[in-house]
Write a protein that holds these residues in place. Structure first.
Motif, PDB file in Angstrom:
ATOM      1  N   SER A  70      -2.656  11.007  -4.737  1.00 27.87           N
ATOM      2  CA  SER A  70      -3.051   9.943  -3.828  1.00 27.87           C
ATOM      3  C   SER A  70      -2.056   8.792  -3.888  1.00 27.87           C
ATOM      4  O   SER A  70      -1.435   8.547  -4.919  1.00 27.87           O
ATOM      5  CB  SER A  70      -4.433   9.387  -4.216  1.00 27.87           C
ATOM      6  N   THR A  71      -1.931   8.110  -2.768  1.00 27.65           N
ATOM      7  CA  THR A  71      -1.146   6.889  -2.731  1.00 27.65           C
ATOM      8  C   THR A  71      -2.130   5.729  -2.821  1.00 27.65           C
ATOM      9  O   THR A  71      -3.097   5.680  -2.060  1.00 27.65           O
ATOM     10  CB  THR A  71      -0.343   6.806  -1.419  1.00 27.65           C
ATOM     11  N   ILE A  72      -1.900   4.853  -3.781  1.00 25.84           N
ATOM     12  CA  ILE A  72      -2.855   3.774  -4.042  1.00 25.84           C
ATOM     13  C   ILE A  72      -2.154   2.440  -3.810  1.00 25.84           C
ATOM     14  O   ILE A  72      -1.119   2.165  -4.412  1.00 25.84           O
ATOM     15  CB  ILE A  72      -3.380   3.858  -5.492  1.00 25.84           C
ATOM     16  N   TRP A  73      -2.702   1.665  -2.904  1.00 26.25           N
ATOM     17  CA  TRP A  73      -2.137   0.349  -2.602  1.00 26.25           C
ATOM     18  C   TRP A  73      -3.103  -0.711  -3.119  1.00 26.25           C
ATOM     19  O   TRP A  73      -4.302  -0.645  -2.855  1.00 26.25           O
ATOM     20  CB  TRP A  73      -1.957   0.166  -1.085  1.00 26.25           C
ATOM     21  N   VAL A  75      -4.148  -6.414 -13.590  1.00 22.07           N
ATOM     22  CA  VAL A  75      -3.313  -7.002 -12.523  1.00 22.07           C
ATOM     23  C   VAL A  75      -1.876  -7.211 -12.972  1.00 22.07           C
ATOM     24  O   VAL A  75      -0.952  -7.200 -12.160  1.00 22.07           O
ATOM     25  CB  VAL A  75      -3.877  -8.331 -11.990  1.00 22.07           C
ATOM     26  N   THR A  76      -1.691  -7.371 -14.267  1.00 28.74           N
ATOM     27  CA  THR A  76      -0.312  -7.529 -14.739  1.00 28.74           C
ATOM     28  C   THR A  76       0.458  -6.217 -14.601  1.00 28.74           C
ATOM     29  O   THR A  76       1.662  -6.218 -14.354  1.00 28.74           O
ATOM     30  CB  THR A  76      -0.323  -7.926 -16.232  1.00 28.74           C
ATOM     31  N   ALA A  77      -0.249  -5.099 -14.758  1.00 30.96           N
ATOM     32  CA  ALA A  77       0.423  -3.799 -14.704  1.00 30.96           C
ATOM     33  C   ALA A  77       0.514  -3.261 -13.280  1.00 30.96           C
ATOM     34  O   ALA A  77       1.439  -2.537 -12.930  1.00 30.96           O
ATOM     35  CB  ALA A  77      -0.314  -2.793 -15.591  1.00 30.96           C
ATOM     36  N   PHE A  78      -0.463  -3.599 -12.447  1.00 27.04           N
ATOM     37  CA  PHE A  78      -0.524  -3.071 -11.079  1.00 27.04           C
ATOM     38  C   PHE A  78      -0.927  -4.234 -10.164  1.00 27.04           C
ATOM     39  O   PHE A  78      -2.084  -4.353  -9.759  1.00 27.04           O
ATOM     40  CB  PHE A  78      -1.545  -1.927 -11.030  1.00 27.04           C
ATOM     41  N   PRO A  79       0.039  -5.112  -9.869  1.00 20.61           N
ATOM     42  CA  PRO A  79      -0.310  -6.347  -9.158  1.00 20.61           C
ATOM     43  C   PRO A  79      -0.703  -6.113  -7.701  1.00 20.61           C
ATOM     44  O   PRO A  79      -0.376  -5.074  -7.124  1.00 20.61           O
ATOM     45  CB  PRO A  79       0.981  -7.174  -9.227  1.00 20.61           C
ATOM     46  N   ILE A  80      -1.374  -7.088  -7.164  1.00 25.55           N
ATOM     47  CA  ILE A  80      -1.639  -7.094  -5.724  1.00 25.55           C
ATOM     48  C   ILE A  80      -0.284  -7.123  -5.025  1.00 25.55           C
ATOM     49  O   ILE A  80       0.637  -7.813  -5.440  1.00 25.55           O
ATOM     50  CB  ILE A  80      -2.485  -8.325  -5.345  1.00 25.55           C
ATOM     51  N   GLY A  81      -0.187  -6.298  -3.979  1.00 26.54           N
ATOM     52  CA  GLY A  81       1.095  -6.224  -3.294  1.00 26.54           C
ATOM     53  C   GLY A  81       2.030  -5.203  -3.912  1.00 26.54           C
ATOM     54  O   GLY A  81       3.247  -5.371  -3.920  1.00 26.54           O
ATOM     55  N   SER A  82       1.440  -4.168  -4.488  1.00 27.92           N
ATOM     56  CA  SER A  82       2.276  -3.070  -4.967  1.00 27.92           C
ATOM     57  C   SER A  82       1.531  -1.767  -4.721  1.00 27.92           C
ATOM     58  O   SER A  82       0.353  -1.767  -4.375  1.00 27.92           O
ATOM     59  CB  SER A  82       2.622  -3.245  -6.455  1.00 27.92           C
ATOM     60  N   MET A  83       2.229  -0.665  -4.873  1.00 24.21           N
ATOM     61  CA  MET A  83       1.603   0.643  -4.632  1.00 24.21           C
ATOM     62  C   MET A  83       2.074   1.631  -5.685  1.00 24.21           C
ATOM     63  O   MET A  83       3.098   1.437  -6.335  1.00 24.21           O
ATOM     64  CB  MET A  83       1.918   1.150  -3.209  1.00 24.21           C
ATOM     65  N   ARG A  84       1.276   2.666  -5.880  1.00 23.61           N
ATOM     66  CA  ARG A  84       1.616   3.725  -6.835  1.00 23.61           C
ATOM     67  C   ARG A  84       1.177   5.052  -6.223  1.00 23.61           C
ATOM     68  O   ARG A  84       0.206   5.091  -5.474  1.00 23.61           O
ATOM     69  CB  ARG A  84       0.850   3.564  -8.155  1.00 23.61           C
ATOM     70  N   VAL A  85       1.858   6.112  -6.612  1.00 26.61           N
ATOM     71  CA  VAL A  85       1.363   7.443  -6.288  1.00 26.61           C
ATOM     72  C   VAL A  85       0.947   8.082  -7.592  1.00 26.61           C
ATOM     73  O   VAL A  85       1.700   8.076  -8.561  1.00 26.61           O
ATOM     74  CB  VAL A  85       2.428   8.306  -5.587  1.00 26.61           C
ATOM     75  N   SER A  86      -0.285   8.553  -7.642  1.00 21.41           N
ATOM     76  CA  SER A  86      -0.798   9.096  -8.896  1.00 21.41           C
ATOM     77  C   SER A  86      -1.911  10.092  -8.588  1.00 21.41           C
ATOM     78  O   SER A  86      -2.171  10.422  -7.433  1.00 21.41           O
ATOM     79  CB  SER A  86      -1.324   7.946  -9.768  1.00 21.41           C
ATOM     80  N   SER A  87      -2.528  10.561  -9.645  1.00 21.28           N
ATOM     81  CA  SER A  87      -3.637  11.486  -9.494  1.00 21.28           C
ATOM     82  C   SER A  87      -4.929  10.674  -9.486  1.00 21.28           C
ATOM     83  O   SER A  87      -5.212   9.955 -10.438  1.00 21.28           O
ATOM     84  CB  SER A  87      -3.621  12.475 -10.665  1.00 21.28           C
ATOM     85  N   PHE A  88      -5.704  10.790  -8.427  1.00 21.22           N
ATOM     86  CA  PHE A  88      -6.971  10.076  -8.311  1.00 21.22           C
ATOM     87  C   PHE A  88      -8.062  11.130  -8.162  1.00 21.22           C
ATOM     88  O   PHE A  88      -8.055  11.886  -7.183  1.00 21.22           O
ATOM     89  CB  PHE A  88      -6.934   9.135  -7.104  1.00 21.22           C
TER      90      PHE A  88
END
Lengths: 86, 963, 198
Positions: free
Chosen positions: C165-168, C147-160
């Protein structure tokens, strides 16, 4: 697998990226170039042992093309930057 | 239960790993044995007094339990599971275990083969002796392969299901959970770092735990790492690779862990280094650490009377422990005197021979005695024993830090490779650094943990005082490893047990000039087995240095490579992740009898059962094909016209709103990379389609030009997935669609090569009037979420016309009848538009476009080969794509059968419309430019005849698609 | 109006899930179990994209504020707005909001060169919920899901699972959006990973 610092997204695994080859700007007026100059642009690459400027594309991420200064000897990436008009 | 008790299981040990209240049974090589829950196969066999557990790889010699971990001799098969190590797998009730190394038989020596190999089995025997005569090699090889074992694979087994991969992230990774690793983990975690602590054992404590030392010697370490919220302890976790940027490769259970750490601490410890002596491979010869592990962790004393050969205090520690449980122990110490531990042990009754080294083990199928040599007098002393434990030295376990870029160099005084350079963000602590004092180990680890956290961007740099204390402690270390790596007894002296390599083999190899360490490794196979040389590399290098008459530093070491531990291919495969793409009407196709085929990642209908009927329905009435896989790109902004003029070889800037144009894209070499149609749907909005296969690469290609200088006033967006696309094609297409829309579809209102945004069956669609099939066609681009409805509405409305869906096979014939090319099928990575007969599209009068310079060059010089249509003359034969077109010439050395290749078949199909076989082929320009030019195709060794054809084969002037 | 269908519509029918209408979409009614991780379909969610040199100003004008960094998200009126790059923003919202929103944004853009693309139809989504959700994510994606690296209320685009994929990261779990054509594959492997993770 090395980490590549996307100028938009930050450090990501190399597998998210596509390599785009050496930075090799296109001569502005192709028809005015000599055959030698044009052959150099189209076919010849430096293939340097050391730090070269090269293209990377963040395919699985923001889809930015960006430039990286990477050492082909050590794989160290010294910097990454989006292309800007010089 | 009496049957699980044996003379080798001793009384309960503190912290043992077995549960004596849970006896279980298993079989090994067909015999039943008892064990306890928690036993490994190895500990259970030792407890049962099983001495021989395998036969050796090459000479088929009996081999026993020798060293913990992976080795050829320890490889077993458990039911369908192959290549497991008996030291690592825990026994389960009813388990059926066989050695992977006993074929063709376990107990009786198959004389003929063994005798022959014993006589001829020197190094390189396969290439030098057994290869002759050649005619018998296959049979000999078969026999050798069976003898070499390796287990039997059951290809139908699903024993490999359930594997997966996982990414882990941490500020600091610590490899090895001995005292140094645990201390480093706590030090880094206390500084604020997140830590993952890996160990390949199922317990914490490393050498402390193996040697049964009490937890009070490392107060708080085990409890500390278990309780710390920032330390993730992972046991049974084998780190097998370390790569750039803190990337670690770990297997744990059925999972492959891909770990990214900011910094790494290697606390990998040290391995016993056995001396080489005669018959050193007899069952009963063991490494001291393996004996200690069995004793302290499993309550097994694996021998009756035991000889311990040592050169340091570690041997005395083991001697005291064995003596304490009633084992008769004799120690041969090559030193003249010992320290506190030896004094205590001697006082307790342990026998000792000072200044003695082991020269030979004696016994036939297992150890029954030893020969010692007194170093000062040369006297030989013999004695009886059933176990020989070797504690003569250590080698830092440097393979993993070496992979990370750390360097090690040989210390002539201490006879070990010790770290000389730590790679960036890598830190070492504990016995891997050559430090064997407990206090020094912990001090080093504290520094390593702090330094690693700091390198990962967390906490302060360690203070100079700590650095100085560590340096002082490191320099106070004394030699632990014997200067003697080999003695001179009579009998086979093994260097590498995995591959059955002896001192004689190494000497022979050197005599044959394989005298560099890398060559020697490849010729002899030393260190290429499952143990990866951890018990043989150091001795090999010292032996080679002696044979070459050089120093160990001059000899150097071989390169370590990943994987450093054996891992299963199944781990690398992990969960099967093979993306597959379905169009929105995929399930309709399947439900209606489509034969699906892979097209890139997509699944597409090849046909619906009757290709000819599909073709004739398109030509006579109306058909429909799902072309949702086409790439679709939205381009917006005032800069688009100029951009398109550069991307396409033909002109787009003057295209009016509502119009569509076919375009060809080339790269800077002038080679065709893609084609498709682009519509101008509004003043500043364009809708481009690409080939299905080119969707991704064309998008990236355009983005590259846009992001590197050609992007002024242009936005490019991939919209491939947003719309399904269906080509409704055939003379009744207009009649059909008119029923589904209020829009005027008449030829004057919606002519050929136009685009309209209209509602089809109530859904807002984009419709393009184009004509790949050569018939009146409407390509309906419907929003994906509503496209199934549109497809079904078209099918329903088309019922009265006998509409048929058609697949890729029919489409390929339909387009071929029109002479349309498929980029990448009819063209290759050398094809320019002039060669592909697309000169009409090249607009050299444009200021600039990608490929212009070299297409212009080609137009000046002319092209040698051209793509041209053809019809078969020889009846009833459809030449396969790729067949060669040949010309008859005088036979000569260059053309031994009198045929010269002058071209090849690019596409060829039977056209049911024409009743003829038609195609596209590559021919020399002078032939391609002739209409009706006859030529020959070589097929199955025979020549068949064809003739060139220019233009479309069907509806030559294109009336049908414009009607 | 023709009801909109998720890319998982057919497989849901085969699994005997019932469907109901939600804002123009035919949505499978998710079974409410308390597993350590559940994977459900959220393909009906609205997904739009805004691009332009002045996209940041545009977003600020329309929504009152703008996410400042790549991966940052702001929320306004049930719409999450994430930054993909300084010139590109991704909008996420509930079912059926997309077409009106696209039109509203288009009008707001006026003659400026701002490109609004409604990607809703081209995208399918999976909603991954439960205490083991982050474990499942880490089995299929190389991002750090701490959660420190990818907190709630953020998004990333990466390979899933090898698909862009866009990951929220939302309060209810992770929402993953990818090309619609991949959804059956993604749903299968995500479900499989969920089983392996528990």
């Amino acid at each position: 697998m090395i980490l590549i610092d996307c100028p938009n997204c930050g450090k990501r695994n190399q597998q998210e990226f596509r390599y785009g080859g050496e930075y090799n700007p296109r001569p502005a007026k192709p028809m005015d170039a000599s055959d030698a100059e044009w052959a150099d642009y189209v076919y010849l690459r430096d293939n340097k042992h050391g730090t070269q400027r090269e293209w990377w594309y963040h395919r699985a991420g923001c889809q930015a093309w960006f430039l990286a200064d990477r050492s082909t000897a050590t794989n160290t990436i010294h910097s990454t930057t989006l292309w800007t008009k010089s | 239960m009496d049957d699980v008790k044996s003379s080798y299981r001793i009384s309960e040990r503190p912290n043992e790993l077995i549960d004596r209240s849970k006896p279980i049974q298993f079989t090994f090589e067909g015999r039943a044995y008892g064990a306890f829950v928690g036993d490994t196969i190895a500990s259970a066999l030792a407890a049962n007094g099983v001495r021989m557990v395998a036969r050796s790889f090459k000479y088929h010699r009996p081999r026993g339990l020798r060293a913990h971990g992976h080795s050829t001799d320890a490889m077993v098969q458990i039911g369908e599971r192959v290549s497991e190590s008996m030291w690592l797998v825990q026994v389960e009730d009813g388990m059926v275990v066989t050695s992977a190394q006993t074929a063709p038989m376990y107990e009786d020596r198959p004389l003929s083969m063994v005798e022959q190999l014993d006589r001829d089995g020197s190094i390189g025997v396969r290439y030098k002796t057994l290869i002759h005569p050649r005619s018998e090699w296959n049979a000999r090889e078969q026999l050798m392969r069976e003898g070499a074992g390796l287990g039997e694979l059951d290809e139908a087994s699903d024993v490999d299901s359930g594997y997966s991969k996982r990414y882990l992230h941490a500020d600091v990774a610590v490899v090895g959970a001995g005292p140094a690793g645990m201390r480093a983990a706590l030090s880094a975690a206390d500084a604020g770092a997140t830590v993952i602590l890996f160990d390949e054992n199922r317990f914490l404590g490393g050498h402390l735990a193996i040697n049964g030392l009490s937890a009070t010697q490392c107060p708080g370490l085990i409890e500390g790492v278990q309780a710390h919220s920032r330390v993730d302890v992972r046991l049974n976790a084998l780190v097998s690779g370390v790569f750039e940027d803190g990337w670690l490769f770990v297997t744990q259970g059925q999972q492959l862990l891909k770990v990214r750490a900011g910094a790494t601490v290697f606390a990998t410890g040290a391995e016993d280094q056995p001396q080489i002596f005669a018959n050193n491979d007899l069952p009963g010869v063991m490494l001291g650490s393996a004996v200690a592990r069995l004793l302290h962790r499993y309550g097994v004393a694996p021998g009756g009377s035991t000889l311990i050969a040592t050169a340091n205090e570690d041997g005395w520690q083991l001697a005291a422990a064995l003596h304490a449980v009633g084992v008769r122990v004799t120690v041969a110490d090559e030193r003249a005197s010992g320290g506190v531990l030896s004094e205590r042990a001697i006082a307790a009754g342990v026998m000792v021979h000072w200044r003695c080294v082991i020269q030979a083990a004696t016994g036939n199928d297992a150890v029954d005695g030893y020969q010692l040599k007194q170093l000062d007098t040369g006297t030989i002393r013999e004695g009886a024993c059933s176990c020989i434990a070797l504690c003569t030295g250590w080698a830092p376990r440097y393979d993993l830090p070496y992979l990370a870029g750390c360097k090690f160099s040989y210390d002539d005084a201490r006879h070990e490779f010790l770290p000389s350079h730590a790679a960036a963000n890598c830190f070492l602590a504990g016995r891997v650094t050559g430090v064997h004092s407990f206090d020094a180990e912990l001090l080093q680890a504290e520094l390593a943990g702090k330094s690693a956290a700091h390198a990962a961007g967390i906490g302060e740099a360690p203070d100079a005082n700590l650095v100085a204390r560590v340096a002082a402690a490191e320099s106070a270390q004394t030699p632990r490893t014997s200067s003697i790596y080999r003695t001179e007894g009579t009998g086979k002296q093994f260097v590498d047990f995995d591959k059955d390599v002896t001192v004689t083999d190494v000497r022979d190899a050197v005599t044959e000039s394989f005298n560099s360490v890398e060559l020697l490794k490849r010729y002899t196979k030393i260190s290429t087995g499952p143990s990866q040389g951890k018990w043989s590399s150091a001795a090999t290098i010292r032996l080679l240095a002696d044979l070459n008459g050089e120093t160990v530093a001059q000899t150097g070491k071989t390169t370590s490579r990943a994987p450093a531990r054996p891992i299963k291919l199944r781990h690398l495969a992990g969960q099967m992740l093979e993306p597959v793409r379905y169009t929105p009407v995929h399930h309709w196709h399947v439900a209606h009898g489509a034969e699906m085929m892979e097209a890139g990642l997509w699944m597409r209908p090849r046909d619906y059962g009757d290709v000819s009927a599909e073709i004739s329905t398109v030509r006579s009435s109306v058909g429909i094909i799902d072309v949702s896989t086409l790439g679709k790109i939205k381009l917006t902004g005032p800069g688009v016209p100029a951009l398109l003029d550069k991307l396409y070889i033909n002109s787009f800037s003057k295209l009016k709103v509502g119009r569509v144009r076919y375009g060809i894209m080339c790269n800077s070499e002038g080679v065709i990379i893609d084609d498709g149609v682009t519509a101008r749907v509004a003043e500043n909005e364009w809708y481009m389609s690409t080939t299905s296969g080119g969707a991704g690469s064309v998008y990236e290609w355009i983005q590259w030009w846009v992001q590197s200088g050609w992007g002024d006033g242009v936005h490019v967006t991939s919209v491939t997935e947003g719309r399904a696309a269906f080509n409704v094609t055939g003379p009744r297409a207009r009649d059909l669609l008119s029923q589904l829309t209020d829009a005027d579809l008449s030829n004057s209102a919606f002519p050929y090569m136009r685009s309209r945004d209209i509602a089809i069956s109530g859904v807002d669609c984009r419709v393009l009037r184009i004509g790949f099939t050569g018939e009146l066609s409407y390509e309906v681009h419907a929003p994906s979420s509503q496209s199934l409805h549109v497809w079904e509405a078209i099918m329903a409305a088309g019922e009265q016309y006998g509409i048929k869906p058609f697949g890729m096979e029919a489409q390929r014939v339909l387009r071929l009848e029109k002479g349309h090319i498929i980029v990448g099928h009819d063209t290759d990575p050398l094809t320019n538009p002039l060669m592909a007969n697309q000169a009409w599209a090249v607009k050299l009068n444009k200021d600039d476009f990608l490929g212009k310079r070299l297409i212009w060059r080609a137009s000046e010089r002319g092209v040698k080969q051209k793509l041209v249509g053809f019809k078969m003359v020889t009846p009833d034969v459809v030449p396969e794509e790729g067949l060669q077109i040949v010309k008859q010439v005088e036979p000569s050395p260059s053309y031994p059968i009198g045929l010269r290749i002058i071209g090849w078949i690019a596409s060829c199909k039977f056209s049911p419309t024409l009743g003829e076989v038609i195609g596209l082929c590559w021919l020399p320009t002078e032939l391609a430019e002739q209409v009706g030019q006859a030529f020959s195709i070589r097929r199955n060794g025979e020549l068949i005849d064809a003739a060139t054809h220019h233009g479309a084969f069907y509806d030559v002037d294109g009336q049908r698609l414009r009607s | 109006m023709t009801q909109r269908l998720s890319p998982l519509h057919v497989v849901q029918k085969r699994a005997n899930l019932t469907h109901k209408d939600q804002a123009g979409w035919l949505i499978a009614v998710a079974e409410n179990d308390a597993a350590a991780v559940t994977v459900s379909d959220c393909s009906q969610d609205s997904n739009l994209q805004i691009e332009g040199t002045h996209a940041a100003d545009f977003v600020r004008n329309v929504f009152g504020s703008v996410p400042q960094r790549t991966g940052a998200v702001i929320s306004k009126d049930g719409i999450d707005i994430g930054q993909l790059a300084a010139t590109r923003y991704i909008l996420r919202g509930g079912a059926g909001a997309d077409r009106d929103l696209a039109e509203r944004l288009q009008i707001a853009a006026g003659s400026r060169h701002i490109t609004i693309t409604n990607q809703t139809d081209g995208i399918g989504g999976l909603h991954i919920v439960g205490e083991r959700a982050a474990v499942v994510m880490s089995m299929l994606c190389g991002l750090d899901f701490a959660v420190t690296a990818f907190p709630i209320g953020s998004m990333r685009v990466s390979s899933f699972a090898k698909v862009r994929s866009t990951i929220w990261h939302t309060p209810s779990g992770y929402r993953i959006y990818a090309g619609r054509s991949y959804l059956e594959y993604l749903a299968t492997v995500t479900q499989e990973a969920a089983t392996l993770a528990t």
